[in-house]
Design a protein around this motif. Sequence first.
Motif, PDB file in Angstrom:
ATOM      1  N   ARG A 234       0.823  -1.209   0.000  1.00  0.00           N
ATOM      2  CA  ARG A 234       0.000   0.000   0.000  1.00  0.00           C
ATOM      3  C   ARG A 234       0.858   1.262   0.000  1.00  0.00           C
ATOM      4  O   ARG A 234       0.441   2.303  -0.515  1.00  0.00           O
ATOM      5  N   GLU A 235       2.058   1.179   0.577  1.00  0.00           N
ATOM      6  CA  GLU A 235       2.969   2.323   0.512  1.00  0.00           C
ATOM      7  C   GLU A 235       3.391   2.582  -0.928  1.00  0.00           C
ATOM      8  O   GLU A 235       3.420   3.732  -1.379  1.00  0.00           O
ATOM      9  N   PHE A 236       3.722   1.537  -1.650  1.00  0.00           N
ATOM     10  CA  PHE A 236       4.073   1.695  -3.057  1.00  0.00           C
ATOM     11  C   PHE A 236       2.891   2.268  -3.842  1.00  0.00           C
ATOM     12  O   PHE A 236       3.066   3.143  -4.696  1.00  0.00           O
ATOM     13  N   ALA A 237       1.692   1.750  -3.545  1.00  0.00           N
ATOM     14  CA  ALA A 237       0.509   2.228  -4.259  1.00  0.00           C
ATOM     15  C   ALA A 237       0.250   3.702  -3.962  1.00  0.00           C
ATOM     16  O   ALA A 237      -0.135   4.469  -4.857  1.00  0.00           O
ATOM     17  N   ALA A 238       0.460   4.113  -2.708  1.00  0.00           N
ATOM     18  CA  ALA A 238       0.272   5.521  -2.350  1.00  0.00           C
ATOM     19  C   ALA A 238       1.317   6.398  -3.031  1.00  0.00           C
ATOM     20  O   ALA A 238       1.017   7.528  -3.444  1.00  0.00           O
ATOM     21  N   ASP A 239       2.551   5.898  -3.146  1.00  0.00           N
ATOM     22  CA  ASP A 239       3.574   6.645  -3.886  1.00  0.00           C
ATOM     23  C   ASP A 239       3.147   6.838  -5.339  1.00  0.00           C
ATOM     24  O   ASP A 239       3.262   7.941  -5.897  1.00  0.00           O
ATOM     25  N   ASP A 240       2.663   5.770  -5.965  1.00  0.00           N
ATOM     26  CA  ASP A 240       2.250   5.850  -7.359  1.00  0.00           C
ATOM     27  C   ASP A 240       1.090   6.833  -7.534  1.00  0.00           C
ATOM     28  O   ASP A 240       1.061   7.613  -8.494  1.00  0.00           O
ATOM     29  N   ARG A 241       0.149   6.780  -6.612  1.00  0.00           N
ATOM     30  CA  ARG A 241      -1.005   7.678  -6.705  1.00  0.00           C
ATOM     31  C   ARG A 241      -0.590   9.132  -6.509  1.00  0.00           C
ATOM     32  O   ARG A 241      -1.069  10.026  -7.214  1.00  0.00           O
ATOM     33  N   ALA A 242       0.305   9.378  -5.570  1.00  0.00           N
ATOM     34  CA  ALA A 242       0.786  10.739  -5.345  1.00  0.00           C
ATOM     35  C   ALA A 242       1.523  11.258  -6.576  1.00  0.00           C
ATOM     36  O   ALA A 242       1.348  12.422  -6.976  1.00  0.00           O
ATOM     37  N   ALA A 243       2.347  10.408  -7.194  1.00  0.00           N
ATOM     38  CA  ALA A 243       3.057  10.817  -8.408  1.00  0.00           C
ATOM     39  C   ALA A 243       2.072  11.117  -9.539  1.00  0.00           C
ATOM     40  O   ALA A 243       2.270  12.064 -10.314  1.00  0.00           O
ATOM     41  N   GLU A 244       1.007  10.340  -9.615  1.00  0.00           N
ATOM     42  CA  GLU A 244       0.009  10.551 -10.660  1.00  0.00           C
ATOM     43  C   GLU A 244      -0.737  11.867 -10.437  1.00  0.00           C
ATOM     44  O   GLU A 244      -0.958  12.640 -11.376  1.00  0.00           O
ATOM     45  N   VAL A 245      -1.135  12.132  -9.186  1.00  0.00           N
ATOM     46  CA  VAL A 245      -1.942  13.320  -8.894  1.00  0.00           C
ATOM     47  C   VAL A 245      -1.128  14.602  -9.031  1.00  0.00           C
ATOM     48  O   VAL A 245      -1.592  15.597  -9.586  1.00  0.00           O
ATOM     49  N   THR A 246       0.095  14.584  -8.526  1.00  0.00           N
ATOM     50  CA  THR A 246       0.923  15.789  -8.577  1.00  0.00           C
ATOM     51  C   THR A 246       1.667  15.946  -9.892  1.00  0.00           C
ATOM     52  O   THR A 246       2.078  17.050 -10.246  1.00  0.00           O
ATOM     53  N   GLY A 247       1.868  14.836 -10.616  1.00  0.00           N
ATOM     54  CA  GLY A 247       2.646  14.888 -11.833  1.00  0.00           C
ATOM     55  C   GLY A 247       4.122  15.116 -11.597  1.00  0.00           C
ATOM     56  O   GLY A 247       4.860  15.456 -12.526  1.00  0.00           O
ATOM     57  N   ASP A 248       4.573  14.915 -10.345  1.00  0.00           N
ATOM     58  CA  ASP A 248       5.969  15.209 -10.000  1.00  0.00           C
ATOM     59  C   ASP A 248       6.509  14.136  -9.058  1.00  0.00           C
ATOM     60  O   ASP A 248       6.623  14.352  -7.854  1.00  0.00           O
ATOM     61  N   PRO A 249       6.846  12.957  -9.586  1.00  0.00           N
ATOM     62  CA  PRO A 249       7.366  11.897  -8.709  1.00  0.00           C
ATOM     63  C   PRO A 249       8.683  12.267  -8.046  1.00  0.00           C
ATOM     64  O   PRO A 249       8.976  11.801  -6.940  1.00  0.00           O
ATOM     65  N   ILE A 250       9.484  13.123  -8.694  1.00  0.00           N
ATOM     66  CA  ILE A 250      10.774  13.493  -8.110  1.00  0.00           C
ATOM     67  C   ILE A 250      10.582  14.336  -6.855  1.00  0.00           C
ATOM     68  O   ILE A 250      11.385  14.251  -5.918  1.00  0.00           O
ATOM     69  N   ALA A 251       9.529  15.127  -6.798  1.00  0.00           N
ATOM     70  CA  ALA A 251       9.270  15.912  -5.582  1.00  0.00           C
ATOM     71  C   ALA A 251       9.025  14.983  -4.395  1.00  0.00           C
ATOM     72  O   ALA A 251       9.518  15.234  -3.281  1.00  0.00           O
ATOM     73  N   LEU A 252       8.285  13.907  -4.609  1.00  0.00           N
ATOM     74  CA  LEU A 252       8.049  12.954  -3.530  1.00  0.00           C
ATOM     75  C   LEU A 252       9.344  12.235  -3.165  1.00  0.00           C
ATOM     76  O   LEU A 252       9.632  12.015  -1.986  1.00  0.00           O
ATOM     77  N   ALA A 253      10.142  11.857  -4.171  1.00  0.00           N
ATOM     78  CA  ALA A 253      11.418  11.199  -3.886  1.00  0.00           C
ATOM     79  C   ALA A 253      12.323  12.111  -3.062  1.00  0.00           C
ATOM     80  O   ALA A 253      12.961  11.667  -2.100  1.00  0.00           O
ATOM     81  N   ARG A 254      12.393  13.390  -3.431  1.00  0.00           N
ATOM     82  CA  ARG A 254      13.215  14.321  -2.660  1.00  0.00           C
ATOM     83  C   ARG A 254      12.696  14.449  -1.227  1.00  0.00           C
ATOM     84  O   ARG A 254      13.472  14.507  -0.272  1.00  0.00           O
ATOM     85  N   ALA A 255      11.376  14.503  -1.075  1.00  0.00           N
ATOM     86  CA  ALA A 255      10.797  14.628   0.256  1.00  0.00           C
ATOM     87  C   ALA A 255      11.140  13.410   1.120  1.00  0.00           C
ATOM     88  O   ALA A 255      11.487  13.544   2.300  1.00  0.00           O
ATOM     89  N   LEU A 256      11.056  12.232   0.539  1.00  0.00           N
ATOM     90  CA  LEU A 256      11.388  11.022   1.287  1.00  0.00           C
ATOM     91  C   LEU A 256      12.845  11.032   1.731  1.00  0.00           C
ATOM     92  O   LEU A 256      13.176  10.646   2.858  1.00  0.00           O
ATOM     93  N   ARG A 257      13.743  11.461   0.841  1.00  0.00           N
ATOM     94  CA  ARG A 257      15.152  11.531   1.204  1.00  0.00           C
ATOM     95  C   ARG A 257      15.384  12.544   2.313  1.00  0.00           C
ATOM     96  O   ARG A 257      16.130  12.297   3.264  1.00  0.00           O
ATOM     97  N   ARG A 258      14.766  13.710   2.205  1.00  0.00           N
ATOM     98  CA  ARG A 258      14.962  14.749   3.224  1.00  0.00           C
ATOM     99  C   ARG A 258      14.460  14.277   4.589  1.00  0.00           C
ATOM    100  O   ARG A 258      15.121  14.479   5.617  1.00  0.00           O
ATOM    101  N   ILE A 259      13.297  13.639   4.600  1.00  0.00           N
ATOM    102  CA  ILE A 259      12.740  13.167   5.869  1.00  0.00           C
ATOM    103  C   ILE A 259      13.616  12.070   6.451  1.00  0.00           C
ATOM    104  O   ILE A 259      13.870  12.027   7.659  1.00  0.00           O
ATOM    105  N   GLU A 260      14.092  11.186   5.590  1.00  0.00           N
ATOM    106  CA  GLU A 260      14.954  10.111   6.070  1.00  0.00           C
ATOM    107  C   GLU A 260      16.221  10.666   6.705  1.00  0.00           C
ATOM    108  O   GLU A 260      16.631  10.254   7.792  1.00  0.00           O
TER     109      GLU A 260
END
Length: 328
Positions: A234-260
């Motif tokens: 479900r985490e992968f599915a939520a990532d995919d959905r967020a990338a689809e809705v925002t049209g910016d998968p790299i923004a989510l990837a950057r956010a995950l790295r920063r939080i980590e």
Amino acid sequence: MSRLAFRAAAAVVGVALLALYLTAALFVADLLRAAWAARPDLPVLLALLAAGALASAYLSYRLGTAQLLANLEGDRVPRERAPDLHRRIDSLAARMDLARPNLYVTDARTPNAFAVGGGSDGGALVIDRSLFRLLSPREMEAILAHELAHLEGNDGFAIAMADGVGRSLVGIATVAALPALLALSGLAAASGWIRGRPSDRSGLFARLHHALAGGLFAGFVVATLVSRSRSRKREFAADDRAAEVTGDPIALARALRRIERAAEPSWPLAPFSTHKRTDEPAERWLSTHPSTDERVERLRQTAESQGPTRRIPVGLSGASVGRGRSRR
């Protein structure tokens, strides 16, 4: 006390223990037998067991959600206090055709965001205050979209129900095996006393007891692993959905790295911290989230598939950072 006297006393104790355990085992077996004799027809019995397991899981989920929100060290944020943030959530919820969730801002020990509830009541979106300093607006939007995707799929409810049903099934099996567990435990203890070795649990009855108890524990572990596996999917599915809705998968990837990176401790005893990275398979299987490396790599591939104009930041290419453990 002479050795003969000790052996005699130990034998008496062993027989008494055996009688006690066997009496308890027979009592429980009689109760189970009476319950089985009074059972309804098999289809009705299965329906009742299923309903009981579902009701127990649902009640646990609802109470757990309410307790989590009640124990938050933060406040519900009205629209007038954070109009820009509310507008972002409104826009995302409209794009996802999702009931608008309540917004909470909390002060946690690590940067975090998570969603609870869902369905017709909209659920709740909880954001740690540190994320506003840590993330850019596009990165924050990506994290919000990820959490809203969990609410859209009602993931918390589905995972809690699957976990609750699995635990209920293991519980039923444990109750059914209780007479055998008591009898084997009594036989193992009595055997040790009668042989003059009270602490010895290496006999046949002890091994059978360990095997049966181990089988029940294995059932619990399997139920947990199935639930955790679904959570990671479900985490992968939520990532995919967020990338689809925002049209910016790299923004989510950057956010995950920063939080980590922000969640990783920098103090001298960091190797002993719960945030330490690990390659242990058991810890990965028991984790509710995939590693950040896996998530970032999938998002990077998604960005590449969107066309050559999508720029991949150097820090996001390859597995340059270890695993995260946030509840994102």
